[in-house]
Design a protein around this motif. Structure first.
Motif, PDB file in Angstrom:
ATOM      1  N   UNK A 455       0.839  -1.204   0.054  1.00  0.00           N
ATOM      2  CA  UNK A 455      -0.112   0.012   0.057  1.00  0.00           C
ATOM      3  C   UNK A 455       0.680   1.426   0.175  1.00  0.00           C
ATOM      4  N   UNK A 456       1.895   1.219   0.658  1.00  0.00           N
ATOM      5  CA  UNK A 456       2.769   2.396   0.933  1.00  0.00           C
ATOM      6  C   UNK A 456       3.347   2.472  -0.607  1.00  0.00           C
ATOM      7  N   UNK A 457       3.829   1.371  -1.150  1.00  0.00           N
ATOM      8  CA  UNK A 457       4.445   1.387  -2.435  1.00  0.00           C
ATOM      9  C   UNK A 457       3.584   2.026  -3.397  1.00  0.00           C
ATOM     10  N   UNK A 458       2.443   1.613  -3.574  1.00  0.00           N
ATOM     11  CA  UNK A 458       1.435   2.061  -4.284  1.00  0.00           C
ATOM     12  C   UNK A 458       1.264   3.411  -4.308  1.00  0.00           C
ATOM     13  N   UNK A 459       0.912   4.056  -2.966  1.00  0.00           N
ATOM     14  CA  UNK A 459       0.827   5.274  -2.292  1.00  0.00           C
ATOM     15  C   UNK A 459       2.069   6.337  -3.057  1.00  0.00           C
ATOM     16  N   UNK A 460       3.482   5.782  -3.044  1.00  0.00           N
ATOM     17  CA  UNK A 460       4.508   6.495  -3.344  1.00  0.00           C
ATOM     18  C   UNK A 460       4.578   6.412  -5.036  1.00  0.00           C
ATOM     19  N   UNK A 461       4.221   5.369  -5.494  1.00  0.00           N
ATOM     20  CA  UNK A 461       4.266   5.304  -7.134  1.00  0.00           C
ATOM     21  C   UNK A 461       3.092   6.235  -7.485  1.00  0.00           C
ATOM     22  N   UNK A 462       1.992   6.180  -6.980  1.00  0.00           N
ATOM     23  CA  UNK A 462       1.056   7.136  -7.521  1.00  0.00           C
ATOM     24  C   UNK A 462       1.544   8.833  -7.315  1.00  0.00           C
ATOM     25  N   UNK A 463       2.254   8.848  -6.294  1.00  0.00           N
ATOM     26  CA  UNK A 463       2.913  10.261  -6.071  1.00  0.00           C
ATOM     27  C   UNK A 463       3.566  10.393  -7.217  1.00  0.00           C
ATOM     28  N   UNK A 464       4.492   9.760  -7.541  1.00  0.00           N
ATOM     29  CA  UNK A 464       5.698   9.707  -8.535  1.00  0.00           C
ATOM     30  C   UNK A 464       5.085   9.996  -9.890  1.00  0.00           C
ATOM     31  N   UNK A 465       3.991   9.159 -10.130  1.00  0.00           N
ATOM     32  CA  UNK A 465       3.075   9.088 -11.513  1.00  0.00           C
ATOM     33  C   UNK A 465       2.381  10.839 -11.562  1.00  0.00           C
ATOM     34  N   UNK A 466       2.083  11.172 -10.390  1.00  0.00           N
ATOM     35  CA  UNK A 466       1.452  12.397 -10.476  1.00  0.00           C
ATOM     36  C   UNK A 466       2.504  13.426 -10.768  1.00  0.00           C
ATOM     37  N   UNK A 467       3.694  13.503 -10.168  1.00  0.00           N
ATOM     38  CA  UNK A 467       4.685  14.307 -10.294  1.00  0.00           C
ATOM     39  C   UNK A 467       5.350  14.107 -11.761  1.00  0.00           C
ATOM     40  N   UNK A 468       5.165  13.065 -12.482  1.00  0.00           N
ATOM     41  CA  UNK A 468       5.728  13.000 -14.049  1.00  0.00           C
ATOM     42  C   UNK A 468       4.520  13.659 -14.667  1.00  0.00           C
ATOM     43  N   UNK A 469       3.228  13.532 -14.208  1.00  0.00           N
ATOM     44  CA  UNK A 469       2.233  14.008 -15.322  1.00  0.00           C
ATOM     45  C   UNK A 469       1.872  15.497 -14.773  1.00  0.00           C
ATOM     46  N   UNK A 470       2.376  16.021 -14.058  1.00  0.00           N
ATOM     47  CA  UNK A 470       2.451  17.283 -13.613  1.00  0.00           C
ATOM     48  C   UNK A 470       2.326  18.077 -14.938  1.00  0.00           C
ATOM     49  N   UNK A 471       3.405  18.124 -15.603  1.00  0.00           N
ATOM     50  CA  UNK A 471       3.478  18.907 -16.888  1.00  0.00           C
ATOM     51  C   UNK A 471       2.604  18.886 -17.942  1.00  0.00           C
ATOM     52  N   UNK A 472       2.289  17.645 -18.064  1.00  0.00           N
ATOM     53  CA  UNK A 472       1.354  17.042 -19.305  1.00  0.00           C
ATOM     54  C   UNK A 472      -0.116  17.211 -18.865  1.00  0.00           C
ATOM     55  N   UNK A 473      -0.581  17.133 -17.629  1.00  0.00           N
ATOM     56  CA  UNK A 473      -1.854  17.258 -17.310  1.00  0.00           C
ATOM     57  C   UNK A 473      -2.676  18.556 -17.913  1.00  0.00           C
ATOM     58  N   UNK A 474      -2.142  19.591 -17.924  1.00  0.00           N
ATOM     59  CA  UNK A 474      -2.801  20.614 -18.599  1.00  0.00           C
ATOM     60  C   UNK A 474      -3.184  20.728 -19.915  1.00  0.00           C
ATOM     61  N   UNK A 475      -2.445  19.999 -20.787  1.00  0.00           N
ATOM     62  CA  UNK A 475      -2.510  19.748 -22.153  1.00  0.00           C
ATOM     63  C   UNK A 475      -3.562  18.514 -22.646  1.00  0.00           C
ATOM     64  N   UNK A 476      -3.993  17.792 -21.696  1.00  0.00           N
ATOM     65  CA  UNK A 476      -4.929  16.780 -21.928  1.00  0.00           C
ATOM     66  C   UNK A 476      -6.398  17.370 -21.804  1.00  0.00           C
TER      67      UNK A 476
END
Length: 885
Positions: A455-476
């Motif tokens: 669960x902790x790993x999923x939570x940290x992974x989700x945070x990393x994914x959100x960080x990676x997509x932070x720049x591309x989300x506005x263009x979606x």
């Protein structure tokens, strides 16, 4: 005798006697005295007696006056009594009487004092003593005939015999007495006075009735009536002394005198009484002997008497039944053949002890006869008996014989062995139960730990994914962006649910383990030096995230009261205290999260005085058990009260539910479990833990208005620890660390569960740490030989920081591996101390302590989160850093 005249009798009478002729006066006209009287030789030899009467005397003048008046009163027709009370003359009593109204005779009784007791009124009444009629004095012949001399000789002999008899009566121990018909004493010898206690003569109006006991009077009056009829009687009676005051005398009726004798039979009575007592004592002894015989024959214990050579002198039938000895004569008893050979030494030991100390002794003996239970089944191979022996001393204290009792205790020995067997079985069942609970918790904790790590790993992974997509989300596109946000939110909620459920399961297992220890009396309080404010800080840090997730406002503060001293350091078991706060805060959050108002408040107050229920605003629950507290006290010994209050705005409960919530497996209502979950153990364990720390807990609640739980514990005040400069600098440096500057550690994870290996390794690597894994203790020792901590291996690139050591592993477990590592450190194979953190699903306090005693530096129980493990790694790394190299 016809030729003997009255003058002859008077002449020969030994009593001084004189006779006055009332017809002869003195020659002088008007003379008041008679002519010279006739006097016998006895009076002539004592002429002063007559002179005192005729001429008067100053001595007892009243008596002489009455005597002269009677003598010279020629017209006195009525006779006068001369011998009245107080009318005695100096020479003694005088007897006077009148013959033929002419001759007045006076006789002095001094020559024979006993005769005065018979003196009575003269010339009158039925008791009058009539003197022989005297012929005219002129008829007296001076020629003494032979017959007259014979009569005089008989008289003298009788008088002598009478005097001898009176003298003898005074000498004997038999009391002689003479009473008149009124019961007044006329004569008694000295022995009578001694035996009866009767006062001496002269006590007026005193009768024999005054000398006897009231209860004897009726029978004695019957005896007196019998005597009055002239019938002699012999009987026993009791006498008493005369009273101090006597009633006035009454007139005595005339009658015949009564006489008799008394004999002292007190000694005879005492002899008879002693004989009766001896007979009664003998009868009692015989009764006691018969009673003892019946008691001994019917007793359910063996009774025996032996001589100083240990030979049976007497034994009852029960002794034969218990010992298994055949019934024979006492002389043929051979008890040693029926006793176990190894118990003969026991007999000798306690026999000598009894002889030396002369005190009763008790000891156990075994007889060869097997013991059978009530159903006839063989219970024990021998008959067990309790033997008590004591000595029978002689008058000089020496021992004459030894008596004793033999009690069959085979059933007690059998019951004791059966009880011991049941106890051993219960202990073994309890041990197996605890092992089962431990094994079950271990098996649950292992996968649960992996779930929490994932669960902790999923939570940290989700945070990393959100960080990676932070720049591309506005263009979606908007729908894609909304879809992503929805997926991220649901994933985060799922992770929170997983963590929450795992935490809940972990808490249930902890409660089960705690309850098991409480039932086994294994739960102990281990105080340590703690800072008061740290308790609140830890509680706030543990629950602030959970409270924020469900929208609950969590308020935590310490109350400061004016006048109370500031106490910062105390001795307490912070782990047990935190367990109480965790249970209360968990319930507060659980029952508040669905309410409109969501506020939970935690406050603490330190006081030197015990607060009342009114001060706390709750009703305290009565203490369930009186407990012994073994708390480590500071050098001052002064205690303070730590008060905690947890207030929530939840659903609350009513009074009836309040009485049940602290019981085992009890909840406020049946709907509580279906709505909120829980095992019903939390508050019960909370109450037990608080009472073990010397405190009490109370509650106040109303349905729909929230609840207030307040409790206190006692803790000794302690001094603040000394902080070294190195520790201060390390603490300052640690506080300066941020997530970007957090140091990296080289960690060896020793874990047999592959899932846990992978999950822990992935999480720790993701946090920037260098991770190595080993599946058992053998692999861990082999890996240590490749690190820089091994001797002659300083150039190794592996600079090991810490080891996380699982305890339960195949091939070589964590405890054995730790001992091998510490032994290698001791002999120098490992050049420095390697920190080891025990990781195990065995969460019992004694198991953790055992792991630390075996050489581990710290411990953490599964399941745990990585965020809980990192602080322990940091602390051990800092300690290693300040150790001298």
């Amino acid at each position: 005798m016809d030729s003997v005249s009255a003058r002859d009798f008077l002449y020969a009478d030994p009593r001084p006697t004189c006779v006055f002729d009332l017809n002869t006066r003195a020659d002088q006209p008007g003379a008041s005295k008679l002519s010279a009287p006739f006097t016998n030789p006895a009076l002539q030899s004592q002429s002063h007696l007559l002179r005192d009467v005729l001429e008067g005397s100053d001595h007892n003048a009243g008596a002489y006056f009455r005597l002269r008046t009677w003598v010279f009163d020629i017209n006195s027709a009525a006779p006068s009594t001369i011998l009245e009370d107080g009318a005695l003359l100096r020479s003694g009593p005088v007897l006077g009487y009148t013959i033929d109204d002419r001759w007045r005779v006076l006789q002095w009784q001094g020559a024979n004092p006993q005769l005065h007791h018979s003196a009575v009124p003269i010339n009158g009444g039925p008791s009058e003593k009539t003197a022989p009629s005297l012929p005219p004095l002129g008829q007296y012949h001076d020629n003494r005939s032979e017959e007259f001399r014979e009569v005089l000789g008989d008289r003298d002999h009788a008088a002598a015999r009478l005097a001898l008899m009176h003298a003898t009566m005074e000498l004997v121990d038999v009391g002689f007495f003479e009473y008149n018909t009124n019961g007044e004493l006329l004569y008694a010898n000295e022995a009578f006075y001694k035996l009866s206690g009767h006062p001496k003569m002269g006590t007026s109006g005193y009768t024999w009735l005054d000398c006897v006991y009231e209860e004897d009077k009726k029978d004695l009056m019957q005896r007196w009536i019998t005597l009055g009829k002239g019938k002699p009687s012999t009987f026993e009676m009791r006498w008493k002394g005369p009273p101090g005051a006597l009633a006035a005398p009454e007139d005595s009726a005339p009658g015949n005198d009564a006489g008799g004798c008394i004999t002292d039979i007190a000694a005879q009575k005492r002899s008879v009484s002693d004989a009766l007592k001896r007979a009664e004592a003998l009868e009692r002894a015989q009764i006691s002997e018969r009673r003892f015989t019946r008691l001994a024959n019917n007793a359910n214990v063996g009774i025996f008497i032996v001589d100083l050579e240990m030979k049976i002198v007497y034994c009852n039938s029960e002794w034969f039944a218990i010992s298994g000895h055949p019934v024979v004569d006492f002389a043929d008893v051979s008890w040693t053949e029926h006793l176990l050979a190894e118990d003969l030494a026991t007999v000798d030991k306690y026999w000598n002890q009894m002889i030396e100390t002369k005190q009763a002794v008790n000891f156990q003996l075994r007889w060869q006869k097997p013991w059978l239970d009530a159903q006839g089944t063989r219970g024990t191979p021998h008959t067990w008996t309790m033997c008590c022996i004591y000595h029978e001393p002689n008058s000089d204290g020496s021992i004459t014989s030894v008596a004793g009792f033999l009690t069959d205790i085979s059933h007690l020995i059998w019951a004791e062995s059966a009880q011991k067997q049941r106890t051993d079985e219960a202990i073994e069942a309890k041990r197996q139960q605890e092992n089962f609970i431990d094994m079950t918790c271990h098996e649950i904790r292992n996968p649960l730990g992996a779930v929490m790590h994932c669960a902790d790993l999923i939570e940290s992974t989700a945070s990393e994914i959100a960080e990676l997509l932070k720049d591309t989300l506005p263009s979606l596109p908007n729908h894609n962006r909304s879809r992503y946000e929805s997926l991220s939110k649901s994933s985060a909620e799922a992770v929170d649910t997983i963590v929450s459920c795992s935490t809940h399961q972990k808490r249930i297992m902890d409660d089960i383990l705690t309850l098991s220890k409480l039932d086994s009396k294994l739960l102990t309080i281990v105080p340590s030096l703690s800072q008061v404010d740290d308790v609140l800080k830890i509680a706030e840090k543990m629950f602030e995230v959970d409270a924020r997730k469900v929208g609950i406002t969590l308020q935590v503060w310490r109350e400061q009261i004016d006048g109370e001293p500031q106490v910062n350091w105390v001795m307490l078991d912070r782990g047990r205290l935190m367990q109480v706060l965790i249970n209360l805060l968990t319930n507060a959050l659980k029952f508040t999260q669905k309410e409109a108002k969501k506020v939970v408040t935690v406050s603490m107050r330190v006081s030197q005085a015990k607060l009342s229920e009114q001060d706390l605003g709750v009703e305290l629950v009565p203490v369930s058990t009186v407990r012994d507290r073994h708390l480590t006290r500071s050098h001052t010994g002064e205690e303070v009260y730590l008060y905690f209050k947890v207030v929530d705005s939840g659903c609350g409960f009513d009074h009836e539910q309040k009485l049940a919530i602290f019981e085992r497996f009890a909840q406020a209502s049946p709907r509580t479990h279906s709505t909120y979950g829980g095992s019903g153990l939390g508050l019960h364990i909370t109450r037990e833990l608080i009472e073990m720390q010397g405190g009490e807990i109370g509650v106040s609640s109303q349905r729909g208005e929230g609840s207030t739980f307040a409790f206190y514990i006692t803790a000794p005040i302690a001094a603040a620890p000394e902080v070294s400069k190195d520790t201060e600098s390390l603490a300052a440096g640690n506080s300066a660390h941020t997530s970007e500057t957090m140091p990296s550690y080289t960690i060896l994870v020793v874990e047999d569960n592959l899932v846990n290996q992978k999950v822990m390794q992935r999480q720790l690597v993701k946090m920037g740490h260098k991770i190595y894994v080993a599946s058992n203790g053998i692999e861990a020792l082999a890996f240590l030989a490749t690190t820089s901590c091994w001797k002659d291996n300083a150039d190794s690139p592996i600079q090991l920081s810490v080891i996380t050591m699982d305890i339960e592993m195949p091939i070589m477990d964590g405890v054995t591996c730790t001992r091998e590592i510490r032994a290698a450190e001791a002999i120098g194979d490992i050049v420095r101390h390697v920190p080891i953190i025990a990781v195990s699903a065995n969460a019992r306090h004694e198991q953790i302590n055992f792991a630390i005693e075996c050489g581990m530096d710290d411990a953490i129980s599964k399941p745990f989160r990585i965020t809980e493990l990192i602080p322990k790694i940091e602390r051990l790394s800092r300690v290693r850093a300040i150790e001298p190299m």
